[in-house]
Design a protein around this motif. Sequence first.
Motif, PDB file in Angstrom:
ATOM      1  N   PRO A  12       0.819  -1.221   0.000  1.00 35.51           N
ATOM      2  CA  PRO A  12       0.000   0.000   0.000  1.00 35.51           C
ATOM      3  C   PRO A  12       0.848   1.265   0.000  1.00 35.51           C
ATOM      4  O   PRO A  12       0.350   2.345  -0.318  1.00 35.51           O
ATOM      5  N   LEU A  13       2.127   1.125   0.353  1.00 33.71           N
ATOM      6  CA  LEU A  13       3.025   2.277   0.365  1.00 33.71           C
ATOM      7  C   LEU A  13       3.135   2.911  -1.018  1.00 33.71           C
ATOM      8  O   LEU A  13       3.353   4.121  -1.140  1.00 33.71           O
ATOM      9  N   ALA A  14       2.959   2.100  -2.060  1.00 39.63           N
ATOM     10  CA  ALA A  14       3.032   2.629  -3.428  1.00 39.63           C
ATOM     11  C   ALA A  14       1.920   3.633  -3.708  1.00 39.63           C
ATOM     12  O   ALA A  14       2.030   4.453  -4.621  1.00 39.63           O
ATOM     13  N   PHE A  15       0.870   3.565  -2.919  1.00 41.38           N
ATOM     14  CA  PHE A  15      -0.276   4.458  -3.112  1.00 41.38           C
ATOM     15  C   PHE A  15      -0.397   5.481  -1.982  1.00 41.38           C
ATOM     16  O   PHE A  15      -1.442   6.109  -1.803  1.00 41.38           O
ATOM     17  N   GLY A  16       0.693   5.612  -1.221  1.00 43.46           N
ATOM     18  CA  GLY A  16       0.747   6.631  -0.183  1.00 43.46           C
ATOM     19  C   GLY A  16       0.096   6.253   1.129  1.00 43.46           C
ATOM     20  O   GLY A  16      -0.148   7.120   1.970  1.00 43.46           O
ATOM     21  N   HIS A  17      -0.185   4.957   1.345  1.00 39.49           N
ATOM     22  CA  HIS A  17      -0.813   4.524   2.595  1.00 39.49           C
ATOM     23  C   HIS A  17       0.256   3.951   3.532  1.00 39.49           C
ATOM     24  O   HIS A  17       0.899   2.947   3.218  1.00 39.49           O
ATOM     25  N   PHE A  18       0.445   4.576   4.678  1.00 38.56           N
ATOM     26  CA  PHE A  18       1.490   4.178   5.610  1.00 38.56           C
ATOM     27  C   PHE A  18       0.964   3.358   6.793  1.00 38.56           C
ATOM     28  O   PHE A  18       1.725   2.678   7.455  1.00 38.56           O
ATOM     29  N   GLY A  19      -0.332   3.429   7.040  1.00 39.15           N
ATOM     30  CA  GLY A  19      -0.880   2.821   8.245  1.00 39.15           C
ATOM     31  C   GLY A  19      -0.835   1.312   8.274  1.00 39.15           C
ATOM     32  O   GLY A  19      -0.921   0.705   9.350  1.00 39.15           O
ATOM     33  N   PHE A  20      -0.682   0.673   7.119  1.00 36.88           N
ATOM     34  CA  PHE A  20      -0.721  -0.796   7.082  1.00 36.88           C
ATOM     35  C   PHE A  20       0.379  -1.432   7.925  1.00 36.88           C
ATOM     36  O   PHE A  20       0.196  -2.527   8.464  1.00 36.88           O
ATOM     37  N   VAL A  21       1.556  -0.775   8.007  1.00 40.39           N
ATOM     38  CA  VAL A  21       2.661  -1.369   8.769  1.00 40.39           C
ATOM     39  C   VAL A  21       2.365  -1.386  10.263  1.00 40.39           C
ATOM     40  O   VAL A  21       3.001  -2.125  11.015  1.00 40.39           O
ATOM     41  N   LYS A  22       1.411  -0.592  10.706  1.00 38.20           N
ATOM     42  CA  LYS A  22       1.070  -0.548  12.124  1.00 38.20           C
ATOM     43  C   LYS A  22       0.188  -1.733  12.531  1.00 38.20           C
ATOM     44  O   LYS A  22       0.238  -2.177  13.682  1.00 38.20           O
ATOM     45  N   ILE A  23      -0.624  -2.223  11.603  1.00 36.52           N
ATOM     46  CA  ILE A  23      -1.476  -3.372  11.920  1.00 36.52           C
ATOM     47  C   ILE A  23      -0.858  -4.692  11.452  1.00 36.52           C
ATOM     48  O   ILE A  23      -1.329  -5.761  11.824  1.00 36.52           O
ATOM     49  N   MET A  24       0.207  -4.619  10.652  1.00 36.02           N
ATOM     50  CA  MET A  24       0.840  -5.826  10.121  1.00 36.02           C
ATOM     51  C   MET A  24       1.320  -6.781  11.218  1.00 36.02           C
ATOM     52  O   MET A  24       1.114  -8.002  11.101  1.00 36.02           O
ATOM     53  N   PRO A  25       1.935  -6.316  12.310  1.00 34.40           N
ATOM     54  CA  PRO A  25       2.349  -7.253  13.364  1.00 34.40           C
ATOM     55  C   PRO A  25       1.176  -8.033  13.948  1.00 34.40           C
ATOM     56  O   PRO A  25       1.301  -9.240  14.211  1.00 34.40           O
ATOM     57  N   VAL A  26       0.032  -7.380  14.135  1.00 33.35           N
ATOM     58  CA  VAL A  26      -1.146  -8.065  14.680  1.00 33.35           C
ATOM     59  C   VAL A  26      -1.664  -9.101  13.683  1.00 33.35           C
ATOM     60  O   VAL A  26      -2.049 -10.218  14.056  1.00 33.35           O
ATOM     61  N   LEU A  27      -1.668  -8.746  12.391  1.00 32.49           N
ATOM     62  CA  LEU A  27      -2.112  -9.684  11.363  1.00 32.49           C
ATOM     63  C   LEU A  27      -1.209 -10.910  11.309  1.00 32.49           C
ATOM     64  O   LEU A  27      -1.684 -12.039  11.153  1.00 32.49           O
ATOM     65  N   MET A  28       0.100 -10.704  11.465  1.00 28.45           N
ATOM     66  CA  MET A  28       1.034 -11.831  11.439  1.00 28.45           C
ATOM     67  C   MET A  28       0.868 -12.715  12.667  1.00 28.45           C
ATOM     68  O   MET A  28       0.969 -13.941  12.578  1.00 28.45           O
ATOM     69  N   ILE A  29       0.601 -12.101  13.821  1.00 27.97           N
ATOM     70  CA  ILE A  29       0.335 -12.896  15.022  1.00 27.97           C
ATOM     71  C   ILE A  29      -0.895 -13.766  14.793  1.00 27.97           C
ATOM     72  O   ILE A  29      -0.909 -14.957  15.126  1.00 27.97           O
ATOM     73  N   GLY A  30      -1.935 -13.180  14.202  1.00 28.50           N
ATOM     74  CA  GLY A  30      -3.151 -13.935  13.934  1.00 28.50           C
ATOM     75  C   GLY A  30      -2.928 -15.068  12.947  1.00 28.50           C
ATOM     76  O   GLY A  30      -3.444 -16.180  13.138  1.00 28.50           O
ATOM     77  N   LEU A  31      -2.150 -14.805  11.888  1.00 32.38           N
ATOM     78  CA  LEU A  31      -1.882 -15.836  10.881  1.00 32.38           C
ATOM     79  C   LEU A  31      -1.074 -16.983  11.468  1.00 32.38           C
ATOM     80  O   LEU A  31      -1.402 -18.165  11.254  1.00 32.38           O
ATOM     81  N   LEU A  32      -0.030 -16.672  12.219  1.00 38.20           N
ATOM     82  CA  LEU A  32       0.787 -17.710  12.830  1.00 38.20           C
ATOM     83  C   LEU A  32      -0.019 -18.513  13.851  1.00 38.20           C
ATOM     84  O   LEU A  32       0.087 -19.743  13.914  1.00 38.20           O
ATOM     85  N   PHE A  33      -0.840 -17.833  14.632  1.00 36.95           N
ATOM     86  CA  PHE A  33      -1.650 -18.523  15.635  1.00 36.95           C
ATOM     87  C   PHE A  33      -2.614 -19.492  14.957  1.00 36.95           C
ATOM     88  O   PHE A  33      -2.761 -20.645  15.385  1.00 36.95           O
ATOM     89  N   HIS A  34      -3.252 -19.049  13.892  1.00 37.49           N
ATOM     90  CA  HIS A  34      -4.221 -19.900  13.198  1.00 37.49           C
ATOM     91  C   HIS A  34      -3.547 -21.113  12.560  1.00 37.49           C
ATOM     92  O   HIS A  34      -4.063 -22.239  12.636  1.00 37.49           O
TER      93      HIS A  34
END
Length: 227
Positions: free
Chosen positions: A78-100
């Motif tokens: 999303p950084l290519a389109f000027g969106h920076f907020g995704f990196v803030k939720i990425m750690p939580v998403l990875m925790i969820g993926l690994l847990f599942h």
Amino acid sequence: MILKLIQTKAFSHSIIWVIFLLSVIPIAILGYFNHPSVADDYCFAYMTRDYGFWEGQRLYYEGWSGRYISNMLFHATPLAFGHFGFVKIMPVLMIGLLFHSFYLMIGEFIPTNRGNKLVLTAAFMSLYIAETASIIDNFFWYTSVFIFPISVSYWMYLVAVLIRYYAPQYRSLHNGIALLCATLVFFIVGSNEVVMLMILAFLGLVWLYLLLFEKRFDKFITMQGIS
């Protein structure tokens, strides 16, 4: 009284959950302060912005890395389109993926109730976080996340799906499970060379076990290894 409490199942489960929360909550909090890497993350974003999503992948695949799945995810930033907020939720998403993925794999190896599987998953996740070589590479660095921890998740999903392929209760779903296995192998090969070698070793051991102990040549495992 205290000794009896310590020996109870509920107490031990509570300790595991406390350790799990102490492992993941700091990662989630630090994610709020996360920022894209000044090197690779911006390089991939600029490639997508200047050359396009597909052309950027082609240039990197032909000139830098054969990790076709990782390259695709890198250029989908999303950084290519000027969106920076995704990196803030990425750690939580990875925790969820690994847990599942841990939960599914453990559930196939240890047939028990959901509560016990959740506790076992929390314990394994805590060990994974404690023993990982780099918390940054596993949860915070966008480019690294799509090479290392995500390929580990693919691997655990593959093990779980492969076990289900041979389970009698899933016999009617053989074709769909076989397709899912092949897809996961395709994703792993295109994400991480180390996990790719782990797949070959794992499939080879399964193939050898079936040949030596069940006296049969398994075409499915052979096809997965060749693919």
